[in-house]
Design a protein around this motif. Structure first.
Motif, short mmCIF file in Angstrom:
data_model
loop_
_atom_site.label_atom_id
_atom_site.label_comp_id
_atom_site.label_asym_id
_atom_site.label_seq_id
_atom_site.Cartn_x
_atom_site.Cartn_y
_atom_site.Cartn_z
N ALA A 110 -17.86 -32.34 18.52
CA ALA A 110 -19.06 -32.88 16.79
C ALA A 110 -20.64 -31.52 16.37
CB ALA A 110 -20.63 -34.06 18.13
N TYR A 111 -20.67 -30.70 17.52
CA TYR A 111 -20.81 -29.23 16.50
C TYR A 111 -20.20 -28.50 15.90
CZ TYR A 111 -23.10 -24.32 16.43
OH TYR A 111 -23.17 -23.29 16.17
N SER A 112 -19.06 -28.71 16.48
CA SER A 112 -18.22 -27.64 15.24
C SER A 112 -18.32 -28.62 14.06
CB SER A 112 -16.54 -27.23 15.47
OG SER A 112 -16.90 -27.05 16.84
N ARG A 113 -18.03 -29.99 14.46
CA ARG A 113 -18.33 -30.21 12.42
C ARG A 113 -19.78 -30.73 11.61
NH1 ARG A 113 -16.02 -34.71 15.70
NH2 ARG A 113 -17.50 -35.52 15.93
N LEU A 114 -20.65 -30.59 12.49
CA LEU A 114 -21.62 -30.53 12.39
C LEU A 114 -22.48 -28.74 12.09
CD1 LEU A 114 -24.55 -31.07 12.15
CD2 LEU A 114 -25.32 -30.34 14.10
N GLU A 115 -21.52 -27.62 12.56
CA GLU A 115 -21.36 -26.46 11.88
C GLU A 115 -20.56 -25.86 10.59
OE1 GLU A 115 -21.10 -21.60 13.69
OE2 GLU A 115 -19.69 -23.37 14.43
N SER A 116 -19.44 -27.06 10.42
CA SER A 116 -18.79 -26.75 9.14
C SER A 116 -19.72 -27.82 7.96
CB SER A 116 -17.54 -27.66 9.53
OG SER A 116 -17.20 -27.38 8.60
N ASP A 117 -20.42 -28.71 8.43
CA ASP A 117 -21.35 -29.48 7.44
C ASP A 117 -22.45 -28.59 6.30
OD1 ASP A 117 -19.61 -31.75 7.15
OD2 ASP A 117 -20.74 -32.63 8.39
N VAL A 118 -23.15 -27.68 7.37
CA VAL A 118 -24.29 -27.10 7.96
C VAL A 118 -23.72 -26.04 6.97
CG1 VAL A 118 -25.30 -25.73 8.67
CG2 VAL A 118 -25.58 -27.70 9.80
N ILE A 119 -22.31 -24.83 6.92
CA ILE A 119 -21.92 -24.42 5.77
C ILE A 119 -21.58 -24.38 4.68
CG2 ILE A 119 -19.72 -22.22 6.11
CD1 ILE A 119 -19.97 -23.05 9.68
N SER A 120 -21.42 -25.51 4.95
CA SER A 120 -20.85 -26.12 3.16
C SER A 120 -21.87 -26.27 2.65
CB SER A 120 -20.16 -26.97 3.79
OG SER A 120 -18.78 -27.14 3.37
N LEU A 121 -22.95 -26.69 3.59
CA LEU A 121 -24.09 -27.05 2.74
C LEU A 121 -24.69 -25.67 2.25
CD1 LEU A 121 -26.90 -29.07 0.75
CD2 LEU A 121 -27.60 -28.85 3.33
N ALA A 122 -24.98 -24.85 3.30
CA ALA A 122 -25.07 -23.85 2.56
C ALA A 122 -24.75 -22.26 1.56
CB ALA A 122 -25.86 -22.53 4.10
N ILE A 123 -23.43 -22.75 1.40
CA ILE A 123 -22.67 -22.27 -0.16
C ILE A 123 -23.66 -22.71 -0.45
CG2 ILE A 123 -20.18 -21.88 -0.47
CD1 ILE A 123 -19.03 -21.31 2.60
N LEU A 124 -23.00 -24.20 -0.75
CA LEU A 124 -23.62 -24.78 -1.67
C LEU A 124 -24.91 -24.32 -2.44
CD1 LEU A 124 -21.73 -28.12 -1.84
CD2 LEU A 124 -21.38 -26.13 -3.43
N TYR A 125 -25.74 -24.50 -1.80
CA TYR A 125 -27.08 -24.14 -1.95
C TYR A 125 -27.10 -22.34 -2.41
CZ TYR A 125 -32.29 -24.24 -2.13
OH TYR A 125 -33.71 -24.03 -2.27
N GLY A 126 -27.13 -21.45 -0.83
CA GLY A 126 -26.55 -20.51 -1.99
C GLY A 126 -26.48 -20.14 -3.82
N MET A 127 -25.52 -20.96 -3.84
CA MET A 127 -25.29 -20.19 -5.27
C MET A 127 -25.81 -21.55 -5.89
SD MET A 127 -20.67 -21.87 -4.81
CE MET A 127 -19.72 -20.25 -4.17
N ARG A 128 -26.25 -22.77 -5.57
CA ARG A 128 -27.17 -22.82 -6.62
C ARG A 128 -28.50 -22.22 -7.36
NH1 ARG A 128 -30.51 -28.32 -5.44
NH2 ARG A 128 -32.21 -28.67 -7.16
N ALA A 129 -29.26 -21.82 -6.33
CA ALA A 129 -30.13 -20.38 -5.90
C ALA A 129 -29.71 -19.40 -6.66
CB ALA A 129 -30.45 -20.15 -4.88
N MET A 130 -28.46 -19.11 -6.67
CA MET A 130 -28.11 -17.64 -7.01
C MET A 130 -28.24 -18.15 -8.43
SD MET A 130 -24.33 -15.29 -6.80
CE MET A 130 -23.83 -17.22 -7.14
N TRP A 131 -27.89 -19.21 -9.27
CA TRP A 131 -27.83 -19.58 -10.27
C TRP A 131 -28.62 -19.45 -10.84
CZ3 TRP A 131 -24.08 -19.44 -13.75
CH2 TRP A 131 -24.16 -20.26 -15.44
N THR A 132 -30.14 -20.39 -10.22
CA THR A 132 -31.17 -20.42 -11.16
C THR A 132 -31.71 -19.12 -11.38
OG1 THR A 132 -31.12 -22.59 -9.71
CG2 THR A 132 -33.08 -21.72 -9.93
N MET A 133 -31.52 -18.83 -10.33
CA MET A 133 -31.93 -16.68 -10.43
C MET A 133 -31.17 -16.05 -11.91
SD MET A 133 -34.45 -16.37 -8.87
CE MET A 133 -34.60 -14.76 -8.80
N HIS A 134 -30.34 -16.16 -11.27
CA HIS A 134 -29.37 -16.40 -13.21
C HIS A 134 -30.11 -17.02 -13.59
CE1 HIS A 134 -26.17 -16.27 -15.79
NE2 HIS A 134 -26.02 -15.18 -15.89
#
Length: 102
Positions: free
Chosen positions: A57-81
């Protein structure tokens, strides 16, 4: 966003998650390593079948958090751009905010 774009985004995110740079960052981050050791020490105190279910269960949660973090980071980067392309607009926003207009 159409299905082709979603599939491409998924493949790119998967490549990021499997990159050597990601594994290096993950495996050398002191906070993550400390928390991982604590988590696994708690798992060791549980019956094997329970520990396996919790780790899965933790592995599935971790995978979901990683995916969201990548997308959010890209969104933040795009916003700063985008903000970098209009520094005067950003400056005006900050000025308005400090003066109580925003």
């Amino acid at each position: 966003m159409d299905k082709t774009d979603i599939e491409l985004a998924n493949e790119i995110m998967g490549a990021v998650e499997q990159s050597d740079a990601w594994f290096e960052a993950y495996n050398t981050d002191p906070a993550i390593q400390k928390d991982w050791k604590h988590f696994t020490s708690l798992l060791e105190q549980l019956p094997d079948d329970t520990a396996i279910h919790i780790e899965e269960a933790y592995s599935r949660l971790e995978s979901d958090v990683i995916s969201l973090a990548i997308l959010y980071g890209m969104r933040a980067m795009w916003t700063m751009h985008e903000a970098m392309k209009a520094p005067a607009v950003m400056s005006q926003f900050l000025l308005d905010r400090m003066e109580g207009r925003a």
